[in-house]
Structures are given as structure tokens and as C-alpha cells.
Scaffold this motif. Sequence first.
Motif, PDB file in Angstrom:
ATOM      1  N   GLY A  87       0.898  -1.186  -0.003  1.00 23.18           N
ATOM      2  CA  GLY A  87       0.065   0.067  -0.071  1.00 23.18           C
ATOM      3  C   GLY A  87       0.757   1.228  -0.060  1.00 23.18           C
ATOM      4  N   PRO A  88       0.189   2.257   0.002  1.00 24.58           N
ATOM      5  CA  PRO A  88       0.806   3.727   0.157  1.00 24.58           C
ATOM      6  C   PRO A  88       1.762   3.889   1.204  1.00 24.58           C
ATOM      7  N   PRO A  89       2.285   4.882   1.385  1.00 24.05           N
ATOM      8  CA  PRO A  89       3.347   5.202   2.377  1.00 24.05           C
ATOM      9  C   PRO A  89       2.744   5.485   3.796  1.00 24.05           C
ATOM     10  N   ARG A  90       3.398   5.257   4.806  1.00 24.49           N
ATOM     11  CA  ARG A  90       2.690   5.295   6.121  1.00 24.49           C
ATOM     12  C   ARG A  90       3.253   6.470   6.920  1.00 24.49           C
ATOM     13  N   ARG A  91       2.154   7.113   7.588  1.00 25.63           N
ATOM     14  CA  ARG A  91       2.989   8.440   8.611  1.00 25.63           C
ATOM     15  C   ARG A  91       3.250   7.698   9.777  1.00 25.63           C
ATOM     16  N   TYR A  92       4.293   7.953  10.464  1.00 23.35           N
ATOM     17  CA  TYR A  92       4.884   7.271  11.613  1.00 23.35           C
ATOM     18  C   TYR A  92       5.023   8.429  12.682  1.00 23.35           C
ATOM     19  N   TYR A  93       4.784   8.056  13.887  1.00 19.12           N
ATOM     20  CA  TYR A  93       4.662   9.077  15.066  1.00 19.12           C
ATOM     21  C   TYR A  93       6.031   8.541  15.900  1.00 19.12           C
ATOM     22  N   ALA A  94       6.885   9.792  16.403  1.00 18.02           N
ATOM     23  CA  ALA A  94       7.870   9.365  17.342  1.00 18.02           C
ATOM     24  C   ALA A  94       7.813  10.437  18.238  1.00 18.02           C
TER      25      ALA A  94
ATOM     26  N   MET B   1     -12.060  -6.517  -0.132  1.00 17.90           N
ATOM     27  CA  MET B   1     -12.706  -5.173  -0.283  1.00 17.90           C
ATOM     28  C   MET B   1     -13.917  -5.477  -0.819  1.00 17.90           C
ATOM     29  N   THR B   2     -15.193  -5.093  -0.139  1.00 17.81           N
ATOM     30  CA  THR B   2     -16.306  -5.037  -0.812  1.00 17.81           C
ATOM     31  C   THR B   2     -17.114  -3.825  -1.122  1.00 17.81           C
ATOM     32  N   ILE B   3     -17.974  -4.101  -2.262  1.00 16.65           N
ATOM     33  CA  ILE B   3     -18.449  -2.828  -2.798  1.00 16.65           C
ATOM     34  C   ILE B   3     -19.029  -2.256  -1.635  1.00 16.65           C
ATOM     35  N   ASP B   4     -20.034  -2.895  -0.881  1.00 14.26           N
ATOM     36  CA  ASP B   4     -20.464  -2.171   0.102  1.00 14.26           C
ATOM     37  C   ASP B   4     -19.821  -1.384   1.232  1.00 14.26           C
ATOM     38  N   MET B   5     -18.555  -1.910   1.472  1.00 15.83           N
ATOM     39  CA  MET B   5     -17.785  -1.019   2.424  1.00 15.83           C
ATOM     40  C   MET B   5     -17.174   0.185   1.761  1.00 15.83           C
ATOM     41  N   THR B   6     -16.832  -0.324   0.336  1.00 13.49           N
ATOM     42  CA  THR B   6     -16.189   1.273  -0.374  1.00 13.49           C
ATOM     43  C   THR B   6     -17.036   2.246  -0.325  1.00 13.49           C
ATOM     44  N   GLU B  33      -6.857  13.280   5.420  1.00 15.45           N
ATOM     45  CA  GLU B  33      -5.853  12.159   4.956  1.00 15.45           C
ATOM     46  C   GLU B  33      -5.718  11.112   5.982  1.00 15.45           C
ATOM     47  N   GLN B  34      -5.952  11.381   7.327  1.00 16.84           N
ATOM     48  CA  GLN B  34      -5.676  10.547   8.227  1.00 16.84           C
ATOM     49  C   GLN B  34      -6.915   9.243   8.229  1.00 16.84           C
ATOM     50  N   ILE B  35      -8.087   9.949   8.004  1.00 15.64           N
ATOM     51  CA  ILE B  35      -9.325   9.090   8.322  1.00 15.64           C
ATOM     52  C   ILE B  35      -9.370   8.248   6.788  1.00 15.64           C
ATOM     53  N   SER B  36      -9.052   8.724   5.792  1.00 12.41           N
ATOM     54  CA  SER B  36      -9.191   7.984   4.545  1.00 12.41           C
ATOM     55  C   SER B  36      -7.943   7.111   4.535  1.00 12.41           C
ATOM     56  N   GLY B  37      -6.923   7.222   4.967  1.00  9.67           N
ATOM     57  CA  GLY B  37      -5.735   6.208   5.128  1.00  9.67           C
ATOM     58  C   GLY B  37      -6.337   5.203   6.037  1.00  9.67           C
ATOM     59  N   HIS B  38      -6.994   5.476   7.326  1.00  9.20           N
ATOM     60  CA  HIS B  38      -7.440   4.612   8.142  1.00  9.20           C
ATOM     61  C   HIS B  38      -8.214   3.607   7.700  1.00  9.20           C
ATOM     62  N   LEU B  39      -9.401   4.202   6.863  1.00 10.07           N
ATOM     63  CA  LEU B  39     -10.393   3.471   6.068  1.00 10.07           C
ATOM     64  C   LEU B  39      -9.920   2.475   5.079  1.00 10.07           C
ATOM     65  N   ALA B  40      -9.005   3.017   4.438  1.00  6.15           N
ATOM     66  CA  ALA B  40      -8.135   2.319   3.344  1.00  6.15           C
ATOM     67  C   ALA B  40      -7.679   1.076   4.015  1.00  6.15           C
ATOM     68  N   VAL B  41      -7.004   0.958   5.128  1.00  6.24           N
ATOM     69  CA  VAL B  41      -6.427  -0.126   5.701  1.00  6.24           C
ATOM     70  C   VAL B  41      -7.335  -1.036   6.091  1.00  6.24           C
ATOM     71  N   GLU B  42      -8.277  -0.403   6.992  1.00  7.73           N
ATOM     72  CA  GLU B  42      -9.252  -1.181   7.495  1.00  7.73           C
ATOM     73  C   GLU B  42     -10.355  -2.006   6.267  1.00  7.73           C
ATOM     74  N   ALA B  44      -9.410  -2.717   3.278  1.00  6.49           N
ATOM     75  CA  ALA B  44      -8.549  -3.712   2.720  1.00  6.49           C
ATOM     76  C   ALA B  44      -8.291  -4.985   3.649  1.00  6.49           C
ATOM     77  N   GLY B  45      -8.318  -5.009   4.988  1.00  2.00           N
ATOM     78  CA  GLY B  45      -8.254  -6.103   5.928  1.00  2.00           C
ATOM     79  C   GLY B  45      -9.510  -6.678   6.553  1.00  2.00           C
ATOM     80  N   ALA B  46     -10.638  -6.156   6.122  1.00  3.51           N
ATOM     81  CA  ALA B  46     -11.719  -6.504   6.635  1.00  3.51           C
ATOM     82  C   ALA B  46     -11.998  -7.903   6.277  1.00  3.51           C
ATOM     83  N   ARG B  47     -12.576  -8.512   7.516  1.00  3.26           N
ATOM     84  CA  ARG B  47     -12.912  -9.949   7.242  1.00  3.26           C
ATOM     85  C   ARG B  47     -14.262 -10.162   6.562  1.00  3.26           C
ATOM     86  N   PRO B  48     -14.408 -11.264   5.743  1.00  2.00           N
ATOM     87  CA  PRO B  48     -15.477 -11.221   4.885  1.00  2.00           C
ATOM     88  C   PRO B  48     -16.740 -11.340   5.569  1.00  2.00           C
ATOM     89  N   ASP B  49     -17.032 -11.452   6.949  1.00  2.00           N
ATOM     90  CA  ASP B  49     -18.331 -11.283   7.659  1.00  2.00           C
ATOM     91  C   ASP B  49     -18.322 -10.128   8.388  1.00  2.00           C
TER      92      ASP B  49
END
Lengths: 149, 100
Positions: A87-94, B1-6, B33-42, B44-49
Motif C-alpha cells: 500500500g501507500p507510504p505510512r505516517r509514523y509518529y515518534a 474489499m466489498t463494494i458495500d464497504m467502499t 488524510e488520516q481518516i481516509s488512510g485508516h479506512l483504506a487499511v480497514e 482492505a483488511g476487513a474480514r468477509p463477515d
Amino acid sequence: MYDMEPDLAMNPADPAVADALDRLRRGAVEPCVLTLLISAPAYAHDIVRALSAIPGLVTSEGTAYPMLSRMRRAGLVQTHWQESPSGPPRRYYALTDEGSLAVAAFARAWPTFRHAADTIVRTPPRAEPADSVVPSPATTIPTTAQESR
Amino acid sequence: MTIDMTRWSEAYLAELDRASLALSADRRAELREQISGHLAVEVAGARPDEQARDLLQRLGDPADLVAEATADQPAPADVSASAHPPRPPEALGPAPARLP
């Protein structure tokens, strides 16, 4: 009367509980975040998940992000971007030097504060015999000056 | 990643954009930027259920995130007594770009 074991089944949706937690968080959560960073810089998402895994520490996962930003503006943490294997680059906090000093000061102050609060809260109010010499903290009658504050 | 989650994630970010109009442009962009990054990770890693609403419930109400973002700022002055009315939302600049 007051069960001081952690109540993992507490209902944070209860407005009274939510309000009490909100008051306790102010001043305590930021040092907890700094403590997480003592050993190494951390990826923002990992910090947020670590905080949210402990019931009662943050209101929600999302509120941890603006808190991290606030700590950066206060000079307690600094950030850098790091490439990610997926995935994209990640922001780290220190920790900054100022952040290290803050967390060290908190670590010294916290046990004293926790003990002081426990001393009051853990002692259930009870009727004292009339000839009791030293009242327990919970049954100490406030002075007029304390009441007026 | 599901269409619903996106779809739910995009709706959440749109609500965050609306809720954060009063933030300064830099704070607004950083929160986005923080929240969109969080959502992208979540997502992508979401369980099927895993349900999108559970993910967003953990994230919290956008209004709460905005309130946290302004926790270090003084309470706004009484607008009626202010000589300078608040800037209109368009003066704060366009909303940050959406996630690809």
C-alpha cells in the motif's frame, strides 16, 4: 459498595458513564499515547488500534487521529513518512525530546495521583462510631472553604 | 474489499467533509488524510463477515472527530458580538480530493 475491579461490561452508552470517562480522559490519554512511543516510532493506524483495544481509553478510533495531530502541534511528537511493503507510504509518529520529558514526568506523577484517587474512591462511606478518632478520607466532612470552591 | 464497504467509506468521508467545514484548511486536509488512510487499511483488511457499519461505528461520529480536532482551540466567541463574521465555507478552500 464500590467495586474497583475494571468493569469490562460497563456501558459507555450510558450518558453518566460516558461523561465520567470523558472527564477522566482529559489529561490521561495523551501521556498513554506517548508511553506507547517510548520503545519505537509507531504507525498511526497501529497506535489507534492499540488504544481502541483497551475499553474506555478513547471515545472512538477516529478521535485518536486529531489527538495525534494536536500532540504534533504541541511539539510532543514528530512524524515522518515511511514506505510500506503493502500500500501507500505510512505516517509514523515518534517522541520528541519534549515528549520524552512529558512522558517521564507523567510516569512519576501518575502513581501518586492514582493512589490518591483510589484512597478516596475505594473507601465506601460508612457510619463511624461517635468516638472515632480519625475519620476515613471518604467520610471527612468538607470544610466551608472546600465547599465554596 | 466489498463494494458495500467502499460505498459506506465514501459516504463517511463525505459526511466528514461536511462536518469539518469550520476547520482551518490545513487541519481539515490532515484529518481527511488520516481518516481516509485508516479506512483504506480497514477496508482492505476487513474480514468477509465484517459489516461496514461496525467499522464506521468504531471510527466514530464525524462530528466527534471534528470536535477533537478543535480541542486545543479556544471556544468561539459570541458571533453576534463579533465585529468580524465567520468566513463562509467557500473561503476555506475546496474539500480535499476523494480517495481513488
